[in-house]
Design an enzyme around this catalytic site. Structure first.
Site, PDB file in Angstrom:
ATOM      1  N   MET A  85      33.135  24.987  -9.662  1.00 28.80           N
ATOM      2  CA  MET A  85      33.631  26.159 -10.387  1.00 28.80           C
ATOM      3  C   MET A  85      35.153  26.270 -10.316  1.00 28.80           C
ATOM      4  O   MET A  85      35.802  25.611  -9.510  1.00 28.80           O
ATOM      5  CB  MET A  85      32.980  27.423  -9.841  1.00 28.80           C
ATOM      6  CG  MET A  85      31.476  27.467 -10.008  1.00 28.80           C
ATOM      7  SD  MET A  85      30.719  28.977  -9.357  1.00 28.80           S
ATOM      8  CE  MET A  85      31.295  30.191 -10.560  1.00 28.80           C
ATOM      9  N   HIS A  86      35.699  27.099 -11.177  1.00 25.85           N
ATOM     10  CA  HIS A  86      37.073  27.601 -11.127  1.00 25.85           C
ATOM     11  C   HIS A  86      38.164  26.641 -11.583  1.00 25.85           C
ATOM     12  O   HIS A  86      39.294  27.064 -11.831  1.00 25.85           O
ATOM     13  CB  HIS A  86      37.446  28.073  -9.718  1.00 25.85           C
ATOM     14  CG  HIS A  86      36.435  28.933  -9.041  1.00 25.85           C
ATOM     15  ND1 HIS A  86      35.941  30.084  -9.597  1.00 25.85           N
ATOM     16  CD2 HIS A  86      35.826  28.791  -7.827  1.00 25.85           C
ATOM     17  CE1 HIS A  86      35.077  30.633  -8.758  1.00 25.85           C
ATOM     18  NE2 HIS A  86      34.979  29.869  -7.688  1.00 25.85           N
ATOM     19  N   ASP A 143      27.921  25.364  -9.899  1.00 25.21           N
ATOM     20  CA  ASP A 143      27.105  24.591  -8.955  1.00 25.21           C
ATOM     21  C   ASP A 143      26.169  25.447  -8.111  1.00 25.21           C
ATOM     22  O   ASP A 143      25.022  25.065  -7.869  1.00 25.21           O
ATOM     23  CB  ASP A 143      27.991  23.721  -8.064  1.00 25.21           C
ATOM     24  CG  ASP A 143      29.159  24.472  -7.435  1.00 25.21           C
ATOM     25  OD1 ASP A 143      29.252  25.714  -7.592  1.00 25.21           O
ATOM     26  OD2 ASP A 143      29.990  23.821  -6.791  1.00 25.21           O
TER      27      ASP A 143
END
Length: 484
Positions: free
Chosen positions: A79-80, A236
């Site tokens: 992520m991110h 995830d």
């Protein structure tokens, strides 16, 4: 057949899943990280694509008939990560990853610019999130920022290269600080606070919905049908939840991957920014989740393995499957800063209690316990109302029976090792690909895996670990002034 891919930090995992839900085959390709400056963590976006294509090539070379039967594909991703694309759809710079801590000052700036950030996004501004990264780029690389046409997360970039479509799912989008998490839509207000607009964002879909179709060149390459769908997929952790069948409010798990997570499903948007808990959309419509996040879980053991030039399995073997009680050495696993509960990108790791007689085994045990103590911090941050009375264990750390027992003793609740726990995110992605392709219900597809072993808190160790945890908690405030 259904294909799931997890675009992780250390590598890409791909799994083939059949109609009964069983994993038929797996493949993996490794990825490299770059740390060009202190607190920086970057990757080449095209490396994700090459690894993803390579993993499917590997499956197709060994299991051509199975790959040819694939009807739906799902993607899970780290992520991110800020993947900045120009007008030509090509990356303008290396992606800035989830464990990058350079934008700490920009977090304060973002919260000052947008006082309603917590209420809308459901989270504190942390350097790991995507939005502060864009403020950093605007300040330090203005020539790059001016050329940004789209911002994609890692798995969305891989999907774009596989399908030609820029699409993101709700769970991953919730980790950007640009999503109105309660309403499940992009927030113009939050985007404007970072100098962006809706046209910079990909189209949003639910994780179990069709996001795009596989491009003809790849269908031909892998011998697949022309109508293979690619689902919205998931971040995830949400994908791991789908793989574990965690789709009912109250379901929970502990992930000991590169990072660590205590995850709980909720039936509504439940922000808790005061304790640095994340509140995100789940990968299924009408569900959300909370997470406590530690940035270096299995990564802490991998770090020690590298420092000692000894494989992790060899470090663990002398300890066996149980230890009598806590190590006299204490370890802070803040090698990349920490999120929950400290929200401190500058936090650093430490060993405390070393003596001339300290041996390697005590140091290894301290690392396992330090991560377990951080998980207990996460559990406490979720609050007594969380109702978490047991957890399934997933991620690379789930391979260790010793670590599972230590977690049970430290957390004071049963911990269960489950089948396919190491590929949970990729399995969850495959399940989302199946839901998109077949329109089955989540309850039909997202079943719980078989539990391989259960570990309950030992009365002989639980009290000692409770005392050790309270001593461990004193270390962060005492050593904070020594952080970078």
């Amino acid at each position: 057949m259904y294909l799931g891919m997890d675009i992780g930090t250390s590598g890409v995992k791909a799994v083939l899943v059949n109609e009964t839900g069983a994993i038929v085959a797996t493949a993996a390709r490794e990825l490299a990280l770059s740390h060009p400056a202190p607190l920086w963590s970057e990757q080449d976006p095209d490396a994700w694509v090459d690894a993803a294509i390579g993993a499917i090539d590997d499956l197709a070379s060994v299991h051509p008939s199975d790959v040819a039967q694939v009807r739906g594909i799902g993607l899970s991703g780290q992520m991110h990560g800020a993947t900045l694309l120009g007008e030509d759809g090509r990356p303008l710079r290396p992606a800035i990853l989830w464990n990058d801590g350079r934008s700490y000052a920009e977090c304060k700036e973002l919260e000052a610019r947008c006082p309603s950030l917590h209420a809308i996004a459901g989270n504190l501004a942390m350097p790991g999130f995507t939005a502060p990264k864009l403020l950093w780029v605007a300040r330090h690389e203005p020539e790059i920022f001016e050329r940004v046409a789209r911002v994609l997360l890692p798995k969305a970039y891989v999907r774009y290269r596989l399908t030609g479509e820029m699409v993101e799912d709700m769970s991953d989008a919730a980790g950007t600080l640009w999503l109105d998490v309660g309403q499940r839509r992009w927030s113009s207000l939050l985007l404007h606070a970072t100098g962006l607009d809706l046209h910079h964002m990909p189209r949003l879909v639910e994780g179990s919905e069709i996001g795009a179709a596989l491009a003809p060149e790849f269908s031909k390459r892998w011998g697949m049908a022309k109508d293979v769908v690619v689902a919205g997929g998931a971040g995830d952790c949400a994908a791991s939840a789908i793989g574990l069948g965690a789709i009912t409010p109250g379901d929970a798990f502990l992930s000991l991957g590169t990072s660590g997570v205590v995850f709980r499903v909720t039936d509504s948007f439940a922000p808790a920014p005061a304790s640095a808990v994340h509140a995100f959309c789940h990968a299924l419509p009408g569900l959300w989740h909370q997470m406590g996040v530690m940035l270096a879980a299995a990564a802490s053991l991998a770090w020690l393995s590298g420092v000692m030039a000894t494989p992790a399995a060899a470090l663990l073997a002398p300890l066996g499957e149980t230890v009598r009680g806590p190590s006299p050495v204490k370890f802070l696993p803040y090698l990349d800063g920490e999120r929950t509960p400290h929200n401190d990108a500058a936090a650093s790791g430490a060993f405390v209690g070393l003596r001339g007689a300290t041996g390697r085994d005590q140091i290894v045990q301290a690392v396992l316990e330090g991560v377990a103590f951080a998980a207990r911090d996460n559990l406490a941050a979720l609050g007594n109302a969380s109702g978490i009375t047991e957890v399934d264990l997933v991620g690379g750390g789930s391979r260790s029976a010793l670590w599972a027992q230590i977690c049970a003793d430290v957390l004071g609740i049963p911990v269960h090792r489950v089948e396919e726990g190491e590929v949970g995110a990729a399995l969850g992605a495959a399940r989302l690909g199946r839901l998109a392709a077949t329109n089955e219900t989540p309850a039909q597809v997202c079943t719980r895996p078989r539990r391989l072993a259960s570990f309950t808190p030992r009365a002989s160790a639980e009290a000692a670990y409770g005392e050790a945890y309270h001593q461990w908690r004193k270390l962060y405030p005492a050593l904070k002034e020594f952080s970078l």
